[in-house]
Every structure is written in C-alpha cells, then in structure tokens.
Design a protein around this motif. Structure first.
Motif, PDB file in Angstrom:
ATOM      1  N   ALA A 104      -6.769  -7.981  -4.269  1.00 25.14           N
ATOM      2  CA  ALA A 104      -7.185  -6.571  -4.287  1.00 25.14           C
ATOM      3  C   ALA A 104      -8.283  -6.316  -3.256  1.00 25.14           C
ATOM      4  N   ALA A 105      -9.213  -7.264  -3.163  1.00 28.31           N
ATOM      5  CA  ALA A 105     -10.297  -7.097  -2.195  1.00 28.31           C
ATOM      6  C   ALA A 105      -9.758  -7.108  -0.766  1.00 28.31           C
ATOM      7  N   GLU A 106      -8.801  -8.000  -0.520  1.00 30.32           N
ATOM      8  CA  GLU A 106      -8.212  -8.087   0.817  1.00 30.32           C
ATOM      9  C   GLU A 106      -7.444  -6.813   1.154  1.00 30.32           C
ATOM     10  N   LEU A 107      -6.736  -6.312   0.147  1.00 34.54           N
ATOM     11  CA  LEU A 107      -5.984  -5.071   0.331  1.00 34.54           C
ATOM     12  C   LEU A 107      -6.930  -3.917   0.627  1.00 34.54           C
ATOM     13  N   HIS A 108      -8.017  -3.916  -0.088  1.00 35.68           N
ATOM     14  CA  HIS A 108      -9.013  -2.858   0.097  1.00 35.68           C
ATOM     15  C   HIS A 108      -9.602  -2.917   1.510  1.00 35.68           C
ATOM     16  N   ARG A 109      -9.733  -4.154   2.000  1.00 35.09           N
ATOM     17  CA  ARG A 109     -10.295  -4.319   3.346  1.00 35.09           C
ATOM     18  C   ARG A 109      -9.284  -3.877   4.401  1.00 35.09           C
ATOM     19  N   LEU A 110      -8.009  -4.206   4.171  1.00 35.84           N
ATOM     20  CA  LEU A 110      -6.985  -3.896   5.162  1.00 35.84           C
ATOM     21  C   LEU A 110      -6.592  -2.419   5.153  1.00 35.84           C
ATOM     22  N   LEU A 111      -6.694  -1.816   4.015  1.00 36.97           N
ATOM     23  CA  LEU A 111      -6.249  -0.422   3.897  1.00 36.97           C
ATOM     24  C   LEU A 111      -7.415   0.484   3.505  1.00 36.97           C
ATOM     25  N   PRO A 112      -8.267   0.733   4.435  1.00 35.53           N
ATOM     26  CA  PRO A 112      -9.397   1.604   4.085  1.00 35.53           C
ATOM     27  C   PRO A 112      -8.984   3.081   4.135  1.00 35.53           C
ATOM     28  N   LEU A 113      -8.008   3.435   3.319  1.00 41.54           N
ATOM     29  CA  LEU A 113      -7.468   4.799   3.333  1.00 41.54           C
ATOM     30  C   LEU A 113      -7.980   5.566   2.129  1.00 41.54           C
ATOM     31  N   ALA A 145      -7.348 -14.850  -8.282  1.00 44.33           N
ATOM     32  CA  ALA A 145      -6.410 -14.599  -7.188  1.00 44.33           C
ATOM     33  C   ALA A 145      -6.109 -13.110  -7.070  1.00 44.33           C
ATOM     34  N   LEU A 146      -5.953 -12.449  -8.203  1.00 49.68           N
ATOM     35  CA  LEU A 146      -5.663 -11.010  -8.201  1.00 49.68           C
ATOM     36  C   LEU A 146      -6.828 -10.225  -7.595  1.00 49.68           C
ATOM     37  N   ASP A 147      -8.026 -10.611  -7.972  1.00 51.34           N
ATOM     38  CA  ASP A 147      -9.211  -9.916  -7.444  1.00 51.34           C
ATOM     39  C   ASP A 147      -9.332 -10.110  -5.931  1.00 51.34           C
ATOM     40  N   ARG A 148      -9.053 -11.338  -5.504  1.00 52.66           N
ATOM     41  CA  ARG A 148      -9.126 -11.599  -4.057  1.00 52.66           C
ATOM     42  C   ARG A 148      -8.066 -10.813  -3.305  1.00 52.66           C
ATOM     43  N   ARG A 179     -15.502 -19.167 -15.561  1.00 51.20           N
ATOM     44  CA  ARG A 179     -14.777 -19.021 -16.821  1.00 51.20           C
ATOM     45  C   ARG A 179     -13.493 -18.224 -16.658  1.00 51.20           C
ATOM     46  N   ARG A 180     -13.391 -17.482 -15.596  1.00 48.60           N
ATOM     47  CA  ARG A 180     -12.225 -16.599 -15.450  1.00 48.60           C
ATOM     48  C   ARG A 180     -10.978 -17.394 -15.107  1.00 48.60           C
ATOM     49  N   PRO A 181      -9.826 -16.939 -15.555  1.00 44.85           N
ATOM     50  CA  PRO A 181      -8.582 -17.652 -15.222  1.00 44.85           C
ATOM     51  C   PRO A 181      -8.262 -17.538 -13.734  1.00 44.85           C
TER      52      PRO A 181
END
Lengths: 223, 200
Positions: free
Chosen positions: A62-71, A57-60, A50-52
């Motif tokens: 953010a998740a990728e960023l979180h994975r790449l930058l575990p700071l 895309a934004l969540d993905r 149901r989500r747009p």
C-alpha cells in the motif's frame, strides 16, 4: 500603628482559576519525556514484530502504491471503478465461454438454453438473426443460415406425411427448436424445458408401415 | 532538516513520507502539553504515561490521514481527548490518585502561597494538601466538565479551539465551564479567600 485583621464575607466565591494554577506545576521532569520517546520506539518495534507477515507485506504494498500513484482520491476511485467494470465484463465472457463449451458438439442447444435463461421468450421469438447466428456457428445438417421465417415454412411437409387433419405441432421459434426439431440433430442429453414446450406433441414417425397403419400404432403381435 | 526549529507542518509532511525522526520531533515538542491534558483528566501519573504512549502510537498510525485542515496541535489533542475519555469511562468513577511531583516553582509562587496560607493561617503554606484537594475535587466533576476545565483553566486553550477539539459549540463550552466552576467552588470552599483589611 495597629493592624486589625477581619474576615470578609464567608459567602465570597472561591477563585477557582487561581487554585487551578497549581495544576500547571504538576509536570514531570524533562528527562521523563526523553525516556518517553525511547519507550515509544521500543513499543513500536515490539508492535511491528508482533504483526503477521501478510499484514506487513500488505502495508508495504500500500505504501509503495501510494508513492507511485500520488493522485487525488476521486481520480483513483474513478479508475478503480472503470477497471472493476472491465474486469467484471471479462469474467462474464469467460464464464459464458466455459458454460457454452464450444469444443464439444451441441453448441446450438446450449446456446439456446443459455439465451432462454438470459432473455424472455418474446425476445427470443423476435430474434431470428440470433438463431441463424447460433446455427451458423455449428453448421449442422446444412440448416445453417435458416432464419425463424424459414423454419415455419416446414409445416407443409408435415401435412404431406400426416394429412391435413392431423394437427401440426406448434413450435415455439426458440433456439431450442432450431437445435432439437428443425435441424433434427438433437443433443444427446437434450431435455425440453418449460419454455421449449411443444403445445401439441406430434405422433412418432413410424418406422415400418404395414397395411396403412404404422406398426408403432398398431396392436402388438398382430399377424 | 532542523528538527528542533522546523514548523509543525514540515515535520508532519516529513513524517508522512516516513521520516521517523521528524515524528520524534513532534513527540518531543507536544508531549508535555499532551501529558498535562491527560494527567489533569486522570489525576494518575502511571495511567498518563501509558495513555501518552497510546496517543502517540495512534497519531503515528494515522499521520498519513492528516490533511492539514486544522493545526497538528488541534488534531493531536482531539486524539488525546477522545482516547482519555474512553479510558475514563472504562476506569470507573472513583480512581486511585497518583499525583506528579510539584515543580519547585510552585513553592515560589506568591499567589499560591497566599491561597494556602489564607486557608489555614496557623499552618505553613501546604501546597501538597491543596494539590490533593484540588485533584479530588476535579475527579468529582463529570468527565465532560473536567475535560473543559482542564483545557481552559489548566492548559489555557481558548474557547474556540476547545469547541473544535471536542466538536461542540462555543456556547456549550462556556456553559460547561460555568457549571464546573460552580461545582469546584463548592468542593473547594475551604480555600475561600480571606481578605485582610488593615486599619491604621
């Protein structure tokens, strides 16, 4: 042996803890919880669909960023602030460049008005080197390199033309005066602003001189 | 990873990295207690099922924000309690009860049989009647008092953890419990114990 049953004091409190033990037996069967997990999966899938698309895309991202930058969060916040400051600086420079339009003539006038907008008049008075810099950038009429002090030295020339009795106009040594009056190459659309005020406006320079009176100041059609 | 026997914190870490089977393990482990908490506050089986889904959905969405400052169990219960209190405030004061079936073990429990038999010696032990009265009495309590009674008397959560979950002091927990027990004694006076003195 005979048994005698007597009722105790009717005001004896109810053992609520014992009664509430019954509540512990009010649980559904284990199958219920297995079905509950299936239901949970189904609901999650439905909610995801149901989500747009932009949100997914934004969540993905953010998740990728979180994975790449575990700071740690403070480090990320500091870097974000630094980058934001740098970005703001670059944006300001771009806006200034667009406002000055260096590819068009009349750069010094625009620079002057921009400087007055940014700096108070007193500061512009005390900044002759900036005036020279603004003039140098355009190099008009050989006046490049004139400092604020050199500009004021033009006053005797005024006296030679109009006499010592004629009051000399008082210029404010601002960037506009460099472009408009001293360099004598005013911009096409130059209009003095309140901070470029000429305290005693000079009479117009006569184009023709007839019997010692400027034609521009004489009576019209006088022969 | 052995999802059945892994520690909560390991399952949480795996869930934070996107392992949905680890989160299933957490649901499987904690849903009976979370169900009990919600059900005893709402006294409605259908509402509890919906709320259970909502609570685990919320936990799933927020699992990345769980830093491990408290036990996962405490964190999950905090979510469940807050969501249930919000639900109860919207639902209104006098809800329709929809009770779960009693487990077989309840009918074998000697203490419960004694209570129900003592309340009406002429009748056979009627646990269903007690269940109905008990839930009605609980629904007469305010939400705050019902929450504390549910957590302490039914769920067996210690005072300190209740205070952490609800964000109140232990003294407040004890005072609410005391008041709630007094109220329940009034509502359930039909089930007052009757001591039998036998003389030879």
């Amino acid at each position: 042996m005979s048994a005698k049953k007597t009722i105790s004091n009717s005001q004896e409190p109810v053992d609520t803890a014992a009664l509430l033990r019954l509540k512990r037996f009010e649980t559904p069967s284990p199958d219920y919880f297995e079905r509950s997990i299936d239901d949970f999966h189904r609901r999650q899938t439905t909610a995801l669909l149901r989500r747009p698309i932009w949100r997914i895309a934004l969540d993905r991202f953010a998740a990728e960023l979180h994975r790449l930058l575990p700071l740690p969060a403070p480090v990320v916040a500091a870097r974000f602030a630094r980058n934001s400051f740098a970005a703001a600086g670059v944006c300001t420079l771009c806006l200034l460049t667009l406002n000055l339009k260096p590819w068009e003539p009349g750069l010094s006038e625009r620079a002057g008005s921009l400087a007055r907008a940014i700096l108070p008049t007193n500061e512009t008075k005390n900044a002759p080197s900036e005036l020279a810099l603004a003039s140098n950038s355009e190099g008009l009429n050989g006046a490049a390199g004139l400092s604020g002090t050199n500009l004021l030295a033009l006053t005797p020339e005024w006296e030679r033309h109009f006499g010592s009795t004629a009051p000399a106009p008082e210029f404010e040594t601002t960037l506009a005066s460099v472009g408009g009056s001293i360099i004598r190459s005013p911009a096409k659309n130059f209009s003095p602003t309140p901070s470029v005020r000429i305290l005693n406006p000079p009479p117009q320079k006569p184009r023709y001189v007839l019997d010692s009176r400027p034609a521009a100041q004489g009576v019209a059609l006088r022969f | 990873m052995d999802y059945e026997n892994a520690e909560d914190i390991d399952l949480v870490r795996a869930s934070q990295e996107g392992d949905t089977r680890a989160f299933d393990g957490l649901i499987r482990r904690h849903s009976p207690r979370v169900y009990g908490l919600i059900y005893n506050m709402t006294s409605n089986h259908e509402d509890t099922g919906d709320m259970l889904q909502e609570v685990f959905s919320k936990a799933f969405r927020s699992i990345k924000g769980f830093r491990g400052n408290s036990a996962f169990y405490t964190w999950l219960h905090t979510i469940a309690v807050n969501m249930t209190i919000n639900f109860l405030k919207k639902r209104g004061r006098y809800p329709k009860l929809s009770l779960s079936e009693l487990q077989e073990e309840a009918f074998k429990d000697a203490e419960l049989r004694a209570i129900t038999a003592a309340s009406n010696p002429a009748k056979e032990a009627n646990l269903s009647e007690l269940q109905q009265k008990l839930n009605e009495a609980l629904q007469k309590l305010s939400i705050e008092h019902r929450t504390v009674v549910t957590m302490f008397d039914v769920q067996g959560i210690p005072h300190k953890e209740i205070s952490q979950i609800l964000g109140i002091s232990e003294g407040t927990v004890r005072s609410r419990l005391h008041y709630a027990h007094k109220q329940l004694q009034i509502f359930l006076r039909d089930f007052r114990p009757q001591t039998a003195n036998q003389t030879a």
